[in-house]
Design an enzyme around this catalytic site. Sequence first.
Site, PDB file in Angstrom:
ATOM      1  N   GLY A  45       0.779  -1.244   0.000  1.00  0.00           N
ATOM      2  CA  GLY A  45       0.000   0.000   0.000  1.00  0.00           C
ATOM      3  C   GLY A  45       0.804   1.284   0.000  1.00  0.00           C
ATOM      4  N   GLU A 100       3.580   4.374   5.861  1.00  0.00           N
ATOM      5  CA  GLU A 100       2.352   3.575   5.764  1.00  0.00           C
ATOM      6  C   GLU A 100       1.355   4.246   4.835  1.00  0.00           C
ATOM      7  OE1 GLU A 100       0.707   1.045   5.851  1.00  0.00           O
ATOM      8  OE2 GLU A 100       0.429   0.117   7.804  1.00  0.00           O
ATOM      9  N   ASP A 101       0.447   3.454   4.288  1.00  0.00           N
ATOM     10  CA  ASP A 101      -0.635   4.039   3.501  1.00  0.00           C
ATOM     11  C   ASP A 101      -1.722   4.601   4.421  1.00  0.00           C
ATOM     12  OD1 ASP A 101      -1.391   1.486   4.349  1.00  0.00           O
ATOM     13  OD2 ASP A 101      -2.184   0.840   2.415  1.00  0.00           O
ATOM     14  N   ASP A 104      -5.327   2.697  10.776  1.00  0.00           N
ATOM     15  CA  ASP A 104      -6.749   2.581  11.113  1.00  0.00           C
ATOM     16  C   ASP A 104      -6.849   2.305  12.625  1.00  0.00           C
ATOM     17  OD1 ASP A 104      -9.486   2.151  10.895  1.00  0.00           O
ATOM     18  OD2 ASP A 104      -9.310   0.176  10.008  1.00  0.00           O
ATOM     19  N   PHE A 153     -14.368   3.441   4.161  1.00  0.00           N
ATOM     20  CA  PHE A 153     -13.398   2.609   3.461  1.00  0.00           C
ATOM     21  C   PHE A 153     -13.016   3.302   2.157  1.00  0.00           C
ATOM     22  CE2 PHE A 153     -11.780  -0.813   0.831  1.00  0.00           C
ATOM     23  CZ  PHE A 153     -10.884  -1.401   1.723  1.00  0.00           C
ATOM     24  N   VAL A 154     -11.753   3.644   2.044  1.00  0.00           N
ATOM     25  CA  VAL A 154     -11.299   4.395   0.879  1.00  0.00           C
ATOM     26  C   VAL A 154     -10.284   3.599   0.063  1.00  0.00           C
ATOM     27  CG1 VAL A 154     -11.696   6.649   1.961  1.00  0.00           C
ATOM     28  CG2 VAL A 154      -9.458   5.545   2.194  1.00  0.00           C
ATOM     29  N   ARG A 166      -5.179   0.574  -6.628  1.00  0.00           N
ATOM     30  CA  ARG A 166      -3.958   1.182  -6.072  1.00  0.00           C
ATOM     31  C   ARG A 166      -3.392   2.246  -7.002  1.00  0.00           C
ATOM     32  NH1 ARG A 166      -2.267  -2.052  -1.709  1.00  0.00           N
ATOM     33  NH2 ARG A 166      -2.534  -4.290  -1.959  1.00  0.00           N
TER      34      ARG A 166
HETATM   35  P1  IMP Z   1      -4.799  -1.237  11.307  1.00  0.00           P
HETATM   36  O1  IMP Z   1      -3.980  -2.321  11.932  1.00  0.00           O
HETATM   37  O2  IMP Z   1      -6.236  -1.332  11.690  1.00  0.00           O
HETATM   38  O3  IMP Z   1      -4.260   0.146  11.554  1.00  0.00           O
HETATM   39  O4  IMP Z   1      -4.814  -1.598   9.776  1.00  0.00           O
HETATM   40  C1  IMP Z   1      -4.267  -0.839   8.812  1.00  0.00           C
HETATM   41  C2  IMP Z   1      -4.382  -1.599   7.499  1.00  0.00           C
HETATM   42  O5  IMP Z   1      -5.749  -1.896   7.184  1.00  0.00           O
HETATM   43  C3  IMP Z   1      -3.897  -0.724   6.382  1.00  0.00           C
HETATM   44  O6  IMP Z   1      -2.512  -0.868   6.172  1.00  0.00           O
HETATM   45  C4  IMP Z   1      -4.735  -1.194   5.208  1.00  0.00           C
HETATM   46  O7  IMP Z   1      -4.143  -2.304   4.609  1.00  0.00           O
HETATM   47  C5  IMP Z   1      -6.038  -1.611   5.830  1.00  0.00           C
HETATM   48  N1  IMP Z   1      -7.054  -0.540   5.758  1.00  0.00           N
HETATM   49  C6  IMP Z   1      -7.622   0.134   6.788  1.00  0.00           C
HETATM   50  N2  IMP Z   1      -8.520   1.032   6.369  1.00  0.00           N
HETATM   51  C7  IMP Z   1      -8.515   0.961   5.010  1.00  0.00           C
HETATM   52  C8  IMP Z   1      -9.232   1.678   3.977  1.00  0.00           C
HETATM   53  O8  IMP Z   1     -10.060   2.574   4.202  1.00  0.00           O
HETATM   54  N3  IMP Z   1      -8.946   1.315   2.690  1.00  0.00           N
HETATM   55  C9  IMP Z   1      -8.037   0.344   2.372  1.00  0.00           C
HETATM   56  N4  IMP Z   1      -7.340  -0.340   3.306  1.00  0.00           N
HETATM   57  C10 IMP Z   1      -7.571  -0.040   4.620  1.00  0.00           C
HETATM   58 MG    MG Z   2      -1.362  -1.838   4.741  1.00  0.00          MG
END
Ligand code: IMP
Ligand code: MG
Length: 181
Positions: A45, A100-101, A104, A153-154, A166
């Site tokens: 990402g 990071e992308d 969340d 969700f984006v 992507r």
């Molecule tokens: P976290 O452990 O919940 O912070 O997860 C982060 C990961 O969840 C990111 O690196 C993404 O791969 C995925 N993710 C979370 N929200 C989104 C979204 O809105 N779009 C696409 N991928 C997401």
């Molecule tokens: Mg990711």
Amino acid sequence: MVTYDEVNEILISEDEIRSKITELGKKISEDYRGKNLILIGILRGAVIFMADLARAISIPMLFDFIAISSYGAETKSSGVVRILKDLDVNIEGKDVLIIEDIVDTGLTLDYLLRMLKSRKPASVKVCTFLTKSARRKVDITVDYFGFDIPNKFVVGYGLDYAGKYRNVPYVFTLNPEYISD
Ligand code: IMP
Ligand code: MG
């Protein structure tokens, strides 16, 4: 690249992304002057963001990538992370900036931060393109971010749904008929 039908709402335009990256690049260049900066991109990402950000940074640096996979459902985070591809560079004594992308819940990053800190870098900070700060489940510090977005969700600009979108140069929400849940 993407049909008019698939796009629900454009959240962040190419122009907004471009100026934000210029701003982040300047800030990072000032903060890391004279240090041993290494950008560590989280595959896949972060690739698009990192490619643009790296070119907005005007100080010497290295970069490397790590590939991880979280167990469980694609759109939910469990915080249990498996390393698919480890770093090639030894980060001991280096100033690590994780790219990071999106952050969340923060669970993925929390795990990764603890793992990287155990390798004795001089410092570890986080730079994420997007953050959903209202969704945080663990208390982690995001040192630099592009945009704080609501709980939607984006996709686009590196972010995917089932591996797609992507390559789209802006951030958008998908029309519900393109999401199979
Ligand atoms: P976290 O452990 O919940 O912070 O997860 C982060 C990961 O969840 C990111 O690196 C993404 O791969 C995925 N993710 C979370 N929200 C989104 C979204 O809105 N779009 C696409 N991928 C997401
Ligand atoms: Mg990711």
